[in-house]
Design an enzyme around this catalytic site. Structure first.
Site, short mmCIF file in Angstrom:
data_model
loop_
_atom_site.label_atom_id
_atom_site.label_comp_id
_atom_site.label_asym_id
_atom_site.label_seq_id
_atom_site.Cartn_x
_atom_site.Cartn_y
_atom_site.Cartn_z
N HIS A 95 2.13 -8.51 -7.55
CA HIS A 95 2.40 -9.93 -7.31
C HIS A 95 1.11 -10.74 -7.38
O HIS A 95 0.83 -11.56 -6.51
CB HIS A 95 3.08 -10.11 -5.95
CG HIS A 95 4.47 -9.55 -5.91
ND1 HIS A 95 5.50 -10.04 -6.69
CD2 HIS A 95 5.00 -8.54 -5.19
CE1 HIS A 95 6.60 -9.36 -6.45
NE2 HIS A 95 6.33 -8.43 -5.54
N ARG B 59 -2.53 -1.29 -6.00
CA ARG B 59 -1.09 -1.28 -6.23
C ARG B 59 -0.80 -1.61 -7.69
O ARG B 59 -1.00 -2.74 -8.13
CB ARG B 59 -0.36 -2.28 -5.32
CG ARG B 59 1.15 -2.26 -5.60
CD ARG B 59 1.96 -2.93 -4.51
NE ARG B 59 1.86 -4.39 -4.50
CZ ARG B 59 2.66 -5.19 -3.79
NH1 ARG B 59 3.61 -4.65 -3.02
NH2 ARG B 59 2.51 -6.49 -3.81
N ASP C 226 -8.03 6.61 -13.96
CA ASP C 226 -9.19 6.76 -14.83
C ASP C 226 -10.29 5.76 -14.49
O ASP C 226 -11.47 6.03 -14.73
CB ASP C 226 -8.78 6.61 -16.30
CG ASP C 226 -8.06 7.85 -16.84
OD1 ASP C 226 -8.02 8.88 -16.14
OD2 ASP C 226 -7.52 7.77 -17.96
N GLU D 279 11.31 -0.58 0.06
CA GLU D 279 11.57 -2.01 0.28
C GLU D 279 12.98 -2.42 -0.10
O GLU D 279 13.23 -3.58 -0.44
CB GLU D 279 10.54 -2.84 -0.48
CG GLU D 279 10.18 -2.32 -1.85
CD GLU D 279 8.92 -2.94 -2.41
OE1 GLU D 279 8.54 -4.05 -1.99
OE2 GLU D 279 8.29 -2.32 -3.30
N ASP E 86 10.47 -7.76 0.44
CA ASP E 86 11.57 -7.32 -0.44
C ASP E 86 12.69 -6.69 0.36
O ASP E 86 13.87 -6.79 -0.02
CB ASP E 86 11.04 -6.34 -1.48
CG ASP E 86 10.37 -7.07 -2.64
OD1 ASP E 86 11.06 -7.79 -3.37
OD2 ASP E 86 9.15 -6.92 -2.80
#
Length: 254
Positions: free
Chosen positions: A48, A73, A87, A151, A177
């Site tokens: 988000h 995230r 990576d 969520e 959520d």
């Protein structure tokens, strides 16, 4: 050159409370500004926020000299996104919208090299010290921390199944959520949502996993810590900037 020890993983596994700050503003300058504030961990969000692998790379580099752990995230439970962040050197990931044990297992597989998973192999990444960390492929898994985010109502109903997945190191409850899934969109403080969040925390801990949450409600954050959350994010950088800048102006407008 040695593989870095994941202090965040060590702390939550040992049950030591870790207080964090959510970073939704992309770019290294803000990340470095808050890195010295004393939080145990910072969450770099790309779900988000406008963040992406390149902005997260700069954030990881900016906070590296500071005694704070970085958690990233990805935008989705996507093996390509997960591979790219690993990576880049991210050792702790928070995977959004994990609703089933199958989805949790898919997230785990994305963080493991074959034959235990599906992570692609490259020996010249920031994570490997550009080839300078001997045995990275063999030892990386031990220092990776995989957190999954529940969520939805479906995920609530399957907490114990998700917690039982080997390789899941912690479970994070997403109130915003979850509120929408329960029919209270935009109202994470609704009594039904609060009750479900508190119950979820209790069940996660009973299942033997560290529990986490994000809430800018300081009273509820304290309540969650009291219930046993081990990794608790108590604010969002954009929210702090917006609300505190408004509050400062109101002191002079009044």
């Amino acid at each position: 050159m040695e593989l870095s020890v994941n202090r965040f993983k060590q702390a939550i596994t040992a049950g030591h409370s870790q207080i964090g700050l959510w970073c939704s503003l992309p770019g290294s300058y803000v990340a470095e500004c808050v890195a010295g504030s004393g939080y145990d961990w910072l969450l770099f969000d790309t779900e988000h926020s406008p963040g992406d692998p390149l902005t997260v790379l700069a954030q990881l580099q900016a906070v590296a000299p500071y005694p704070v752990s970085a958690v990233v995230r990805p935008a989705a439970n996507d093996p390509v996104l997960i591979k790219r962040f690993l990576d880049l050197g991210a050792q702790s990931l928070l995977i959004p919208m994990v609703n089933t044990a199958e989805e949790a297992r898919a997230a785990v597989a994305a963080t493991r090299y074959p034959p235990g998973g599906i992570r692609g192999v490259s020996g010249l990444t920031r994570a490997t010290g550009f080839g300078r960390i001997a045995g990275y492929a063999e030892h990386a898994e031990a220092q990776l921390c995989l957190l999954v985010q529940i969520e939805t109502r479906e995920a609530l109903d399957r907490i114990e199944e998700i917690a039982a997945v080997e390789g899941v190191d912690g479970i994070f409850v997403g109130p915003a959520d979850l509120a929408a899934s329960l029919g209270h969109v935009g109202k994470p403080g609704h009594p039904e949502v609060v009750a479900e969040v508190e119950d979820a925390i209790t069940r996660i801990i009973a299942a033997g996993k560290p529990a986490g949450i994000l809430t800018p409600d300081t009273a509820f954050a304290a309540r969650c810590v009291e219930l046993g959350t081990t990794f608790t994010a108590v604010g969002i950088d954009a929210g702090i900037l917006a609300r505190q800048s408004e509050a400062l102006l109101q002191r002079f407008r009044a």
